[in-house]
Design a protein around this motif. Structure first.
Motif, short mmCIF file in Angstrom:
data_model
loop_
_atom_site.label_atom_id
_atom_site.label_comp_id
_atom_site.label_asym_id
_atom_site.label_seq_id
_atom_site.Cartn_x
_atom_site.Cartn_y
_atom_site.Cartn_z
N ALA A 165 0.84 -1.20 0.00
CA ALA A 165 0.00 0.00 0.00
C ALA A 165 0.87 1.25 0.00
O ALA A 165 0.57 2.24 -0.69
CB ALA A 165 -0.93 -0.01 1.22
N GLN A 223 -9.54 -5.55 0.98
CA GLN A 223 -10.05 -4.33 1.59
C GLN A 223 -9.01 -3.70 2.52
O GLN A 223 -8.91 -2.48 2.65
CB GLN A 223 -11.33 -4.61 2.37
CG GLN A 223 -11.97 -3.38 3.00
CD GLN A 223 -12.35 -2.32 1.96
OE1 GLN A 223 -12.94 -2.65 0.94
NE2 GLN A 223 -11.98 -1.06 2.22
N ARG A 225 -5.81 -3.57 2.14
CA ARG A 225 -4.86 -2.75 1.38
C ARG A 225 -5.43 -1.35 1.13
O ARG A 225 -4.72 -0.36 1.29
CB ARG A 225 -4.52 -3.44 0.06
CG ARG A 225 -3.60 -2.61 -0.85
CD ARG A 225 -3.18 -3.39 -2.07
NE ARG A 225 -2.41 -2.58 -2.99
CZ ARG A 225 -1.36 -3.03 -3.66
NH1 ARG A 225 -0.96 -4.27 -3.51
NH2 ARG A 225 -0.71 -2.24 -4.49
N GLN A 226 -6.70 -1.30 0.76
CA GLN A 226 -7.32 0.00 0.52
C GLN A 226 -7.43 0.79 1.83
O GLN A 226 -7.24 2.01 1.84
CB GLN A 226 -8.70 -0.18 -0.11
CG GLN A 226 -9.36 1.14 -0.51
CD GLN A 226 -8.54 1.92 -1.52
OE1 GLN A 226 -8.10 1.38 -2.54
NE2 GLN A 226 -8.31 3.20 -1.24
N ASP A 227 -7.72 0.10 2.92
CA ASP A 227 -7.80 0.78 4.22
C ASP A 227 -6.45 1.40 4.59
O ASP A 227 -6.40 2.53 5.11
CB ASP A 227 -8.24 -0.20 5.30
CG ASP A 227 -9.74 -0.43 5.30
OD1 ASP A 227 -10.41 0.03 4.35
OD2 ASP A 227 -10.25 -1.09 6.23
N ASP A 230 -5.93 4.46 2.44
CA ASP A 230 -6.74 5.57 2.93
C ASP A 230 -6.12 6.20 4.18
O ASP A 230 -6.10 7.43 4.34
CB ASP A 230 -8.16 5.10 3.24
CG ASP A 230 -8.94 4.70 1.99
OD1 ASP A 230 -8.51 5.08 0.88
OD2 ASP A 230 -9.95 3.99 2.13
#
Length: 557
Positions: A165, A223, A225-227, A230
Protein backbone atom coordinates in the motif's frame (compact mmCIF):
# COMPACT_ATOMS: atom_id res chain seq x y z
CA UNK A 1 13.29 -39.13 -4.94
CA UNK A 2 13.13 -36.69 -7.85
CA UNK A 3 10.96 -33.73 -6.86
CA UNK A 4 9.90 -30.93 -9.20
CA UNK A 5 8.85 -27.87 -7.19
CA UNK A 6 6.65 -25.21 -8.76
CA UNK A 7 5.47 -21.74 -7.80
CA UNK A 8 3.16 -19.48 -9.79
CA UNK A 9 -0.19 -19.85 -11.48
CA UNK A 10 -1.41 -16.67 -9.86
CA UNK A 11 0.36 -13.84 -8.12
CA UNK A 12 3.97 -13.33 -9.15
CA UNK A 13 7.46 -14.87 -9.31
CA UNK A 14 6.63 -18.18 -10.97
CA UNK A 15 9.53 -20.63 -10.84
CA UNK A 16 10.56 -24.28 -10.97
CA UNK A 17 13.21 -26.26 -9.10
CA UNK A 18 14.42 -29.85 -9.08
CA UNK A 19 15.74 -31.65 -6.01
CA UNK A 20 17.09 -35.19 -6.50
CA UNK A 21 17.62 -37.38 -3.44
CA UNK A 22 17.92 -34.32 -1.24
CA UNK A 23 20.37 -32.41 -3.44
CA UNK A 24 19.33 -29.22 -5.20
CA UNK A 25 20.08 -29.71 -8.91
CA UNK A 26 18.67 -26.63 -10.65
CA UNK A 27 16.22 -23.76 -10.29
CA UNK A 28 14.83 -21.39 -12.92
CA UNK A 29 12.57 -18.34 -12.68
CA UNK A 30 9.90 -17.99 -15.34
CA UNK A 31 10.44 -14.26 -15.86
CA UNK A 32 13.98 -14.89 -17.06
CA UNK A 33 12.71 -17.13 -19.86
CA UNK A 34 9.40 -15.47 -20.77
CA UNK A 35 11.10 -12.03 -20.53
CA UNK A 36 8.02 -10.71 -18.68
CA UNK A 37 9.09 -9.16 -15.41
CA UNK A 38 7.77 -10.91 -12.28
CA UNK A 39 5.92 -13.48 -14.43
CA UNK A 40 2.60 -12.27 -12.99
CA UNK A 41 -0.10 -14.94 -13.16
CA UNK A 42 2.07 -17.26 -15.25
CA UNK A 43 2.54 -21.00 -14.96
CA UNK A 44 6.29 -21.71 -15.10
CA UNK A 45 6.14 -23.88 -18.21
CA UNK A 46 9.37 -22.52 -19.67
CA UNK A 47 11.14 -22.85 -16.33
CA UNK A 48 9.97 -26.46 -15.94
CA UNK A 49 11.27 -27.40 -19.38
CA UNK A 50 14.56 -25.60 -18.75
CA UNK A 51 15.07 -27.40 -15.44
CA UNK A 52 14.25 -30.80 -16.89
CA UNK A 53 16.65 -30.25 -19.77
CA UNK A 54 19.48 -29.02 -17.55
CA UNK A 55 19.00 -31.93 -15.12
CA UNK A 56 18.85 -34.46 -17.95
CA UNK A 57 15.44 -35.69 -16.85
CA UNK A 58 12.15 -36.35 -18.59
CA UNK A 59 8.63 -35.93 -17.25
CA UNK A 60 8.53 -39.70 -16.69
CA UNK A 61 11.55 -39.42 -14.35
CA UNK A 62 9.77 -37.04 -11.96
CA UNK A 63 8.35 -38.69 -8.85
CA UNK A 64 6.38 -35.71 -7.59
CA UNK A 65 5.06 -32.40 -8.92
CA UNK A 66 5.20 -30.24 -5.80
CA UNK A 67 3.01 -27.13 -5.61
CA UNK A 68 3.90 -24.31 -3.22
CA UNK A 69 0.26 -23.42 -2.57
CA UNK A 70 -2.44 -25.49 -0.90
CA UNK A 71 -5.71 -24.91 -2.84
CA UNK A 72 -7.76 -26.72 -0.19
CA UNK A 73 -6.96 -23.93 2.28
CA UNK A 74 -7.83 -21.19 -0.22
CA UNK A 75 -11.04 -22.37 -1.92
CA UNK A 76 -11.92 -18.94 -3.33
CA UNK A 77 -8.71 -18.86 -5.36
CA UNK A 78 -10.05 -20.47 -8.53
CA UNK A 79 -6.78 -20.09 -10.44
CA UNK A 80 -4.95 -22.34 -7.98
CA UNK A 81 -7.66 -24.99 -7.88
CA UNK A 82 -6.63 -26.18 -11.32
CA UNK A 83 -2.93 -25.42 -11.48
CA UNK A 84 -1.81 -29.06 -11.68
CA UNK A 85 -4.27 -29.67 -14.52
CA UNK A 86 -3.07 -26.53 -16.28
CA UNK A 87 0.55 -27.66 -16.04
CA UNK A 88 -0.25 -31.18 -17.28
CA UNK A 89 -2.18 -29.77 -20.23
CA UNK A 90 0.97 -28.12 -21.57
CA UNK A 91 2.88 -29.78 -24.36
CA UNK A 92 5.37 -32.42 -23.17
CA UNK A 93 4.23 -32.14 -19.55
CA UNK A 94 1.35 -34.60 -19.74
CA UNK A 95 0.96 -36.95 -16.81
CA UNK A 96 2.39 -34.78 -14.06
CA UNK A 97 -1.05 -34.15 -12.57
CA UNK A 98 -1.25 -37.72 -11.27
CA UNK A 99 1.92 -37.16 -9.21
CA UNK A 100 0.90 -33.87 -7.61
CA UNK A 101 1.59 -33.00 -4.00
CA UNK A 102 0.50 -29.71 -2.44
CA UNK A 103 2.09 -27.84 0.46
CA UNK A 104 1.28 -24.78 2.52
CA UNK A 105 2.85 -21.69 1.00
CA UNK A 106 4.60 -20.47 4.14
CA UNK A 107 5.94 -23.95 4.91
CA UNK A 108 7.54 -23.88 1.45
CA UNK A 109 9.18 -20.53 2.22
CA UNK A 110 10.50 -21.90 5.51
CA UNK A 111 11.90 -25.04 3.91
CA UNK A 112 13.73 -23.07 1.20
CA UNK A 113 15.25 -20.68 3.73
CA UNK A 114 16.40 -23.61 5.89
CA UNK A 115 18.58 -24.87 3.02
CA UNK A 116 20.82 -21.83 3.52
CA UNK A 117 21.19 -22.41 7.28
CA UNK A 118 22.96 -25.16 9.21
CA UNK A 119 20.79 -28.12 8.18
CA UNK A 120 22.32 -30.33 10.86
CA UNK A 121 20.48 -28.39 13.58
CA UNK A 122 16.89 -27.15 13.99
CA UNK A 123 16.00 -23.56 13.16
CA UNK A 124 13.19 -21.13 13.74
CA UNK A 125 11.87 -19.37 10.66
CA UNK A 126 9.89 -16.14 10.40
CA UNK A 127 7.91 -15.96 7.14
CA UNK A 128 6.43 -12.58 6.22
CA UNK A 129 4.91 -11.70 2.86
CA UNK A 130 1.76 -10.42 1.23
CA UNK A 131 -0.12 -13.59 1.98
CA UNK A 132 -0.10 -17.33 2.23
CA UNK A 133 -3.35 -19.24 1.78
CA UNK A 134 -5.04 -17.71 4.84
CA UNK A 135 -2.03 -16.35 6.73
CA UNK A 136 0.31 -13.39 6.34
CA UNK A 137 3.12 -13.90 8.87
CA UNK A 138 4.09 -17.28 10.27
CA UNK A 139 6.65 -18.69 12.68
CA UNK A 140 7.89 -22.22 12.00
CA UNK A 141 10.20 -24.68 13.63
CA UNK A 142 12.21 -26.40 10.89
CA UNK A 143 14.55 -29.37 10.98
CA UNK A 144 16.07 -31.65 8.36
CA UNK A 145 12.97 -33.75 8.09
CA UNK A 146 10.01 -31.40 8.35
CA UNK A 147 8.36 -28.23 9.61
CA UNK A 148 6.03 -27.37 12.49
CA UNK A 149 3.85 -24.28 12.45
CA UNK A 150 4.18 -22.52 15.82
CA UNK A 151 2.05 -19.42 15.20
CA UNK A 152 0.49 -17.48 12.32
CA UNK A 153 -1.15 -14.11 11.75
CA UNK A 154 -4.32 -13.48 9.72
CA UNK A 155 -4.44 -11.97 6.24
CA UNK A 156 -5.71 -8.63 7.57
CA UNK A 157 -2.41 -8.25 9.49
CA UNK A 158 -0.29 -8.66 6.35
CA UNK A 159 2.99 -6.74 6.57
CA UNK A 160 3.61 -7.33 2.88
CA UNK A 161 0.28 -5.74 1.99
CA UNK A 162 0.99 -2.83 4.35
CA UNK A 163 4.23 -2.19 2.46
CA UNK A 164 2.54 -2.69 -0.91
CA UNK A 165 0.00 0.00 0.00
CA UNK A 166 2.90 2.35 0.77
CA UNK A 167 4.44 1.51 -2.59
CA UNK A 168 1.20 2.44 -4.31
CA UNK A 169 1.01 5.65 -2.24
CA UNK A 170 4.48 6.63 -3.47
CA UNK A 171 3.41 6.15 -7.09
CA UNK A 172 5.45 3.04 -7.81
CA UNK A 173 3.95 0.21 -9.78
CA UNK A 174 3.51 -3.41 -8.76
CA UNK A 175 6.75 -4.90 -7.57
CA UNK A 176 8.20 -1.48 -6.67
CA UNK A 177 8.71 -2.20 -2.98
CA UNK A 178 12.46 -1.93 -3.45
CA UNK A 179 11.98 1.64 -4.66
CA UNK A 180 9.94 2.42 -1.55
CA UNK A 181 12.77 1.09 0.59
CA UNK A 182 15.27 3.28 -1.28
CA UNK A 183 13.01 6.30 -1.07
CA UNK A 184 12.70 5.91 2.70
CA UNK A 185 16.27 7.14 3.15
CA UNK A 186 15.22 10.58 1.83
CA UNK A 187 12.38 11.05 4.33
CA UNK A 188 11.91 11.77 8.01
CA UNK A 189 10.30 8.87 9.85
CA UNK A 190 7.59 9.30 12.45
CA UNK A 191 5.72 6.70 14.49
CA UNK A 192 2.58 6.95 12.38
CA UNK A 193 1.25 3.39 12.58
CA UNK A 194 0.79 2.45 16.26
CA UNK A 195 -1.96 -0.01 15.35
CA UNK A 196 0.73 -2.37 14.03
CA UNK A 197 1.82 -4.43 17.01
CA UNK A 198 3.12 -7.84 18.07
CA UNK A 199 1.50 -10.11 20.63
CA UNK A 200 4.06 -12.83 21.42
CA UNK A 201 4.54 -14.42 17.96
CA UNK A 202 1.49 -12.94 16.30
CA UNK A 203 1.19 -9.69 14.32
CA UNK A 204 -1.86 -7.48 14.86
CA UNK A 205 -2.83 -4.60 12.57
CA UNK A 206 -5.98 -3.47 14.37
CA UNK A 207 -8.13 -4.69 11.50
CA UNK A 208 -10.16 -7.42 13.22
CA UNK A 209 -13.37 -5.70 12.13
CA UNK A 210 -12.56 -6.55 8.51
CA UNK A 211 -12.70 -10.24 9.31
CA UNK A 212 -16.16 -9.77 10.77
CA UNK A 213 -17.37 -7.71 7.80
CA UNK A 214 -16.21 -10.19 5.14
CA UNK A 215 -17.03 -13.88 5.07
CA UNK A 216 -14.22 -14.41 2.58
CA UNK A 217 -10.77 -13.72 4.10
CA UNK A 218 -9.42 -12.93 0.63
CA UNK A 219 -11.93 -10.09 0.28
CA UNK A 220 -10.96 -8.81 3.72
CA UNK A 221 -7.31 -8.91 2.66
CA UNK A 222 -8.04 -6.82 -0.43
CA UNK A 223 -10.05 -4.33 1.59
CA UNK A 224 -7.19 -4.07 4.08
CA UNK A 225 -4.86 -2.75 1.38
CA UNK A 226 -7.32 0.00 0.52
CA UNK A 227 -7.80 0.78 4.22
CA UNK A 228 -4.05 1.20 4.65
CA UNK A 229 -3.90 3.44 1.59
CA UNK A 230 -6.74 5.57 2.93
CA UNK A 231 -4.98 5.85 6.30
CA UNK A 232 -1.75 6.92 4.63
CA UNK A 233 -3.52 9.64 2.67
CA UNK A 234 -5.23 10.84 5.84
CA UNK A 235 -2.00 10.94 7.86
CA UNK A 236 0.49 12.17 5.23
CA UNK A 237 -1.39 13.82 2.36
CA UNK A 238 -2.21 13.03 -1.28
CA UNK A 239 -0.68 9.95 -2.85
CA UNK A 240 1.58 10.28 -5.84
CA UNK A 241 0.45 9.08 -9.22
CA UNK A 242 2.63 6.59 -11.07
CA UNK A 243 5.29 8.08 -13.30
CA UNK A 244 6.74 6.50 -16.40
CA UNK A 245 10.47 6.98 -16.01
CA UNK A 246 12.55 9.24 -13.76
CA UNK A 247 11.48 10.80 -10.49
CA UNK A 248 13.03 14.21 -10.93
CA UNK A 249 12.45 15.45 -7.39
CA UNK A 250 15.06 13.00 -6.20
CA UNK A 251 17.34 13.68 -9.15
CA UNK A 252 17.88 17.12 -7.68
CA UNK A 253 15.42 18.87 -9.97
CA UNK A 254 12.01 20.20 -8.88
CA UNK A 255 9.02 18.03 -9.64
CA UNK A 256 5.71 18.95 -8.05
CA UNK A 257 4.42 15.39 -8.44
CA UNK A 258 6.99 14.01 -5.96
CA UNK A 259 6.71 15.86 -2.68
CA UNK A 260 8.52 15.50 0.62
CA UNK A 261 5.59 13.81 2.34
CA UNK A 262 5.93 10.84 -0.02
CA UNK A 263 9.47 10.25 1.22
CA UNK A 264 8.33 10.81 4.82
CA UNK A 265 5.61 8.19 4.36
CA UNK A 266 8.14 5.71 2.97
CA UNK A 267 10.46 6.33 5.92
CA UNK A 268 7.62 5.94 8.43
CA UNK A 269 6.41 2.69 6.87
CA UNK A 270 9.96 1.34 6.89
CA UNK A 271 10.26 2.29 10.56
CA UNK A 272 7.01 0.49 11.41
CA UNK A 273 8.02 -2.63 9.49
CA UNK A 274 11.38 -2.80 11.24
CA UNK A 275 9.81 -2.25 14.65
CA UNK A 276 7.37 -5.13 14.19
CA UNK A 277 9.82 -7.64 12.71
CA UNK A 278 12.51 -6.85 15.28
CA UNK A 279 10.02 -7.42 18.09
CA UNK A 280 8.81 -10.64 16.48
CA UNK A 281 12.41 -11.87 16.13
CA UNK A 282 13.16 -10.94 19.74
CA UNK A 283 10.11 -12.83 20.99
CA UNK A 284 10.97 -15.85 18.86
CA UNK A 285 14.53 -16.03 20.16
CA UNK A 286 13.26 -15.56 23.72
CA UNK A 287 10.90 -18.52 23.42
CA UNK A 288 13.45 -20.66 21.59
CA UNK A 289 16.84 -19.57 22.97
CA UNK A 290 20.03 -20.56 21.19
CA UNK A 291 18.26 -21.76 18.04
CA UNK A 292 19.33 -20.37 14.68
CA UNK A 293 16.85 -17.99 13.06
CA UNK A 294 16.08 -17.76 9.34
CA UNK A 295 13.92 -15.19 7.57
CA UNK A 296 11.79 -15.79 4.47
CA UNK A 297 8.91 -14.42 2.41
CA UNK A 298 8.87 -11.36 0.19
CA UNK A 299 9.38 -9.02 3.16
CA UNK A 300 12.79 -10.67 3.65
CA UNK A 301 13.97 -8.98 0.44
CA UNK A 302 14.03 -5.70 2.40
CA UNK A 303 17.77 -5.06 2.77
CA UNK A 304 17.31 -2.24 5.28
CA UNK A 305 15.19 -4.47 7.49
CA UNK A 306 17.72 -7.29 7.28
CA UNK A 307 20.50 -4.90 8.22
CA UNK A 308 18.46 -3.72 11.19
CA UNK A 309 17.98 -7.30 12.37
CA UNK A 310 21.70 -7.98 12.06
CA UNK A 311 22.70 -4.84 13.96
CA UNK A 312 20.05 -5.36 16.66
CA UNK A 313 21.05 -8.99 17.27
CA UNK A 314 24.77 -9.09 16.43
CA UNK A 315 25.41 -12.32 18.33
CA UNK A 316 22.35 -14.22 17.07
CA UNK A 317 22.66 -17.05 14.57
CA UNK A 318 20.78 -15.26 11.80
CA UNK A 319 20.67 -16.64 8.26
CA UNK A 320 19.48 -14.75 5.19
CA UNK A 321 19.14 -16.35 1.77
CA UNK A 322 19.05 -15.18 -1.86
CA UNK A 323 15.56 -16.55 -2.66
CA UNK A 324 13.17 -15.48 0.13
CA UNK A 325 10.48 -14.38 -2.37
CA UNK A 326 7.79 -16.51 -4.02
CA UNK A 327 10.18 -18.00 -6.58
CA UNK A 328 12.00 -19.62 -3.69
CA UNK A 329 8.83 -21.38 -2.57
CA UNK A 330 9.23 -23.70 -5.59
CA UNK A 331 12.51 -24.85 -4.10
CA UNK A 332 10.85 -25.25 -0.71
CA UNK A 333 8.04 -27.38 -2.13
CA UNK A 334 10.58 -29.84 -3.56
CA UNK A 335 12.35 -29.94 -0.18
CA UNK A 336 9.07 -30.69 1.64
CA UNK A 337 8.37 -33.57 -0.74
CA UNK A 338 11.83 -34.95 -0.02
CA UNK A 339 11.16 -34.84 3.70
CA UNK A 340 7.69 -36.32 3.25
CA UNK A 341 9.30 -39.29 1.48
CA UNK A 342 11.65 -39.89 4.40
CA UNK A 343 14.73 -38.25 2.95
CA UNK A 344 17.04 -35.51 4.17
CA UNK A 345 18.45 -32.56 2.26
CA UNK A 346 21.96 -31.27 1.73
CA UNK A 347 22.42 -27.64 2.73
CA UNK A 348 23.65 -25.11 0.20
CA UNK A 349 25.42 -21.77 0.22
CA UNK A 350 25.69 -21.00 -3.47
CA UNK A 351 23.15 -18.76 -5.23
CA UNK A 352 24.26 -20.09 -8.62
CA UNK A 353 21.53 -22.67 -9.14
CA UNK A 354 20.30 -21.49 -12.54
CA UNK A 355 21.10 -22.42 -16.14
CA UNK A 356 24.56 -22.10 -17.64
CA UNK A 357 26.10 -22.38 -21.12
CA UNK A 358 29.32 -24.11 -22.09
CA UNK A 359 32.15 -22.36 -23.87
CA UNK A 360 31.43 -24.47 -26.95
CA UNK A 361 27.81 -23.31 -26.96
CA UNK A 362 28.90 -19.69 -26.73
CA UNK A 363 31.40 -20.16 -29.56
CA UNK A 364 28.71 -21.65 -31.78
CA UNK A 365 26.32 -18.80 -30.99
CA UNK A 366 28.83 -16.05 -31.76
CA UNK A 367 29.84 -17.72 -35.01
CA UNK A 368 26.21 -18.19 -36.04
CA UNK A 369 25.40 -14.51 -35.59
CA UNK A 370 28.74 -13.31 -36.92
CA UNK A 371 29.55 -11.36 -33.75
CA UNK A 372 33.18 -10.25 -33.49
CA UNK A 373 34.81 -11.18 -30.19
CA UNK A 374 38.27 -11.77 -28.79
CA UNK A 375 39.34 -14.47 -26.38
CA UNK A 376 41.83 -12.91 -23.94
CA UNK A 377 44.51 -15.04 -22.35
CA UNK A 378 43.36 -13.82 -18.94
CA UNK A 379 39.81 -12.45 -19.03
CA UNK A 380 39.88 -11.15 -15.45
CA UNK A 381 43.03 -9.10 -16.06
CA UNK A 382 41.71 -7.66 -19.33
CA UNK A 383 38.33 -6.70 -17.87
CA UNK A 384 40.07 -5.19 -14.83
CA UNK A 385 41.97 -2.89 -17.20
CA UNK A 386 38.67 -1.82 -18.78
CA UNK A 387 37.03 -1.15 -15.43
CA UNK A 388 40.05 0.70 -14.06
CA UNK A 389 39.81 3.00 -17.10
CA UNK A 390 36.26 3.90 -16.05
CA UNK A 391 34.41 1.82 -18.64
CA UNK A 392 31.25 -0.19 -18.06
CA UNK A 393 31.34 -3.95 -18.61
CA UNK A 394 28.53 -6.49 -18.75
CA UNK A 395 29.54 -9.79 -17.15
CA UNK A 396 27.88 -13.08 -18.20
CA UNK A 397 29.52 -16.12 -16.61
CA UNK A 398 28.63 -19.62 -15.46
CA UNK A 399 25.26 -20.61 -14.07
CA UNK A 400 22.82 -17.79 -13.38
CA UNK A 401 22.00 -16.56 -9.90
CA UNK A 402 18.62 -17.27 -8.39
CA UNK A 403 16.74 -14.42 -6.77
CA UNK A 404 16.51 -10.76 -7.71
CA UNK A 405 20.13 -9.81 -6.92
CA UNK A 406 22.88 -10.12 -9.52
CA UNK A 407 25.86 -11.68 -7.76
CA UNK A 408 28.62 -11.65 -10.33
CA UNK A 409 27.26 -14.03 -12.96
CA UNK A 410 24.67 -11.82 -14.70
CA UNK A 411 25.99 -8.38 -13.75
CA UNK A 412 26.84 -4.94 -15.07
CA UNK A 413 30.07 -3.67 -13.54
CA UNK A 414 31.63 -0.25 -13.09
CA UNK A 415 34.26 1.55 -11.07
CA UNK A 416 32.66 2.60 -7.75
CA UNK A 417 35.00 5.48 -6.93
CA UNK A 418 33.91 7.53 -9.94
CA UNK A 419 31.30 10.14 -8.96
CA UNK A 420 29.69 9.88 -12.40
CA UNK A 421 29.27 6.10 -12.37
CA UNK A 422 25.96 6.05 -10.50
CA UNK A 423 24.39 8.43 -13.01
CA UNK A 424 25.87 6.45 -15.90
CA UNK A 425 24.34 3.23 -14.61
CA UNK A 426 20.94 4.61 -13.62
CA UNK A 427 20.33 7.27 -16.28
CA UNK A 428 22.09 5.98 -19.37
CA UNK A 429 22.32 2.20 -19.13
CA UNK A 430 19.34 1.14 -17.00
CA UNK A 431 17.20 4.21 -17.79
CA UNK A 432 15.64 4.47 -14.35
CA UNK A 433 15.42 6.89 -11.43
CA UNK A 434 18.80 8.54 -10.82
CA UNK A 435 18.45 8.29 -7.04
CA UNK A 436 18.19 4.47 -6.99
CA UNK A 437 20.94 2.99 -4.78
CA UNK A 438 23.60 0.67 -6.17
CA UNK A 439 25.80 -1.82 -4.34
CA UNK A 440 29.33 -3.20 -4.59
CA UNK A 441 30.86 -6.64 -4.81
CA UNK A 442 33.79 -6.70 -2.40
CA UNK A 443 36.53 -9.23 -1.76
CA UNK A 444 35.89 -10.76 1.64
CA UNK A 445 39.32 -9.67 2.83
CA UNK A 446 38.48 -6.05 1.90
CA UNK A 447 35.06 -5.90 3.58
CA UNK A 448 36.37 -4.82 6.98
CA UNK A 449 37.97 -1.76 5.36
CA UNK A 450 34.52 -0.56 4.30
CA UNK A 451 31.86 -2.13 6.54
CA UNK A 452 31.35 -3.42 10.10
CA UNK A 453 30.55 -6.96 8.92
CA UNK A 454 32.19 -9.16 6.29
CA UNK A 455 29.90 -12.17 5.72
CA UNK A 456 27.13 -10.85 3.41
CA UNK A 457 27.33 -13.02 0.27
CA UNK A 458 23.85 -12.38 -1.16
CA UNK A 459 23.66 -8.56 -1.34
CA UNK A 460 20.57 -8.67 0.85
CA UNK A 461 21.74 -6.90 4.03
CA UNK A 462 22.28 -3.16 4.27
CA UNK A 463 25.31 -1.99 6.21
CA UNK A 464 26.63 1.44 7.06
CA UNK A 465 29.77 2.23 5.14
CA UNK A 466 32.55 3.71 7.23
CA UNK A 467 31.91 7.49 7.15
CA UNK A 468 35.40 8.41 5.93
CA UNK A 469 34.89 6.40 2.75
CA UNK A 470 31.37 7.40 1.74
CA UNK A 471 32.47 10.34 -0.38
CA UNK A 472 35.13 8.28 -2.14
CA UNK A 473 32.65 5.53 -3.01
CA UNK A 474 29.57 7.68 -3.46
CA UNK A 475 28.32 5.56 -6.38
CA UNK A 476 27.68 2.64 -4.01
CA UNK A 477 26.75 4.61 -0.86
CA UNK A 478 23.11 5.58 -0.44
CA UNK A 479 22.08 8.98 0.87
CA UNK A 480 21.82 7.60 4.44
CA UNK A 481 25.35 6.19 4.31
CA UNK A 482 24.28 2.59 3.83
CA UNK A 483 25.08 0.12 1.09
CA UNK A 484 24.15 -3.49 0.35
CA UNK A 485 27.48 -5.21 -0.34
CA UNK A 486 28.14 -8.67 -1.70
CA UNK A 487 31.12 -10.24 0.03
CA UNK A 488 33.01 -12.41 -2.46
CA UNK A 489 35.01 -15.43 -1.32
CA UNK A 490 36.67 -18.28 -3.17
CA UNK A 491 33.60 -20.50 -2.98
CA UNK A 492 31.53 -17.84 -4.70
CA UNK A 493 32.60 -18.86 -8.19
CA UNK A 494 33.75 -22.32 -9.28
CA UNK A 495 35.92 -20.85 -12.02
CA UNK A 496 37.29 -18.16 -9.68
CA UNK A 497 36.79 -15.51 -12.37
CA UNK A 498 34.93 -13.02 -10.19
CA UNK A 499 37.30 -13.18 -7.20
CA UNK A 500 40.24 -12.94 -9.61
CA UNK A 501 38.65 -9.90 -11.27
CA UNK A 502 38.32 -8.16 -7.91
CA UNK A 503 41.89 -9.07 -7.01
CA UNK A 504 43.08 -7.65 -10.32
CA UNK A 505 41.15 -4.44 -9.62
CA UNK A 506 42.84 -4.18 -6.24
CA UNK A 507 46.21 -4.25 -7.97
CA UNK A 508 45.13 -1.37 -10.24
CA UNK A 509 43.03 0.83 -7.95
CA UNK A 510 44.03 -0.15 -4.42
CA UNK A 511 40.57 -1.57 -3.69
CA UNK A 512 39.17 -5.04 -4.34
CA UNK A 513 35.64 -3.94 -5.12
CA UNK A 514 33.43 -3.15 -8.08
CA UNK A 515 30.03 -1.55 -8.56
CA UNK A 516 27.68 -4.42 -9.37
CA UNK A 517 24.13 -4.07 -10.66
CA UNK A 518 21.90 -6.56 -12.43
CA UNK A 519 22.41 -7.18 -16.16
CA UNK A 520 19.15 -5.90 -17.61
CA UNK A 521 17.61 -2.87 -19.27
CA UNK A 522 14.72 -0.82 -17.95
CA UNK A 523 11.65 -2.90 -16.99
CA UNK A 524 13.10 -6.22 -18.17
CA UNK A 525 14.20 -9.19 -16.04
CA UNK A 526 17.86 -10.07 -15.54
CA UNK A 527 19.24 -11.60 -18.73
CA UNK A 528 18.92 -15.37 -18.92
CA UNK A 529 20.52 -16.57 -22.15
CA UNK A 530 23.52 -15.46 -24.22
CA UNK A 531 21.06 -14.08 -26.77
CA UNK A 532 19.47 -11.95 -24.04
CA UNK A 533 22.94 -10.75 -23.10
CA UNK A 534 23.80 -9.77 -26.68
CA UNK A 535 20.47 -8.00 -27.18
CA UNK A 536 20.82 -5.93 -24.01
CA UNK A 537 24.49 -5.21 -24.68
CA UNK A 538 23.85 -3.84 -28.17
CA UNK A 539 20.73 -1.88 -27.17
CA UNK A 540 22.35 0.02 -24.29
CA UNK A 541 25.47 2.23 -23.96
CA UNK A 542 27.45 -0.59 -22.34
CA UNK A 543 31.04 -0.52 -23.57
CA UNK A 544 32.08 -4.16 -23.27
CA UNK A 545 30.63 -7.61 -22.63
CA UNK A 546 32.49 -10.52 -21.04
CA UNK A 547 30.53 -13.49 -22.39
CA UNK A 548 32.09 -16.64 -21.00
CA UNK A 549 35.73 -16.59 -22.17
CA UNK A 550 35.02 -13.95 -24.82
CA UNK A 551 35.22 -10.17 -24.70
CA UNK A 552 33.08 -8.04 -27.00
CA UNK A 553 33.77 -4.33 -27.44
CA UNK A 554 31.33 -1.85 -28.90
CA UNK A 555 33.87 -0.67 -31.43
CA UNK A 556 33.71 -4.15 -32.94
CA UNK A 557 29.93 -4.13 -33.29
Amino acid sequence: MRALGVSGGFGHDAAAAIVVDGTVVVMAEEERLSRRKDAVGEIPVNAIHACLKYAGLSVADIDALCLSWNPAKDPSNHQMQSIATRISSESRLEGLEQRTRVYDHHACHAAAAFLYADVSAPAMCIVADGRGELTSTSVYRVWNGGTELIESSPLVASLGTFYAAATEFCGFRRGGQGKTMGLAAYGEAVDAFPELSVDDLRVDAGRANLMREHDDPTHAHRQMRQDWLDAMVERFGPQRRAQHLTDEFLCGRPDSTFERHHADLAASVQLALERVIVELARNTMHRFPGVQLVFAGGVALNCSLNGRLRSTFPDARLHFNPVPHDAGSALGAAVLATWESGGAVTGISTPYLGIGWSHDQLTTLLNYYGVAAERPTDLSETVADYLADGRTVAWFQGRSEVGPRALGHRSILGRPDLDSMKATMNNKIKRREAWRPLGPSVLDSEMIRLFPRSDTPYMIEAQRMHPALRAEFSSVAHVDGTSRPQSVTDWSDTEQLYPRLLAALRERTGWGLVLNTSFNDFAEPIVHSPIDALRTFFSTPLEALALGPYLLRKSEK
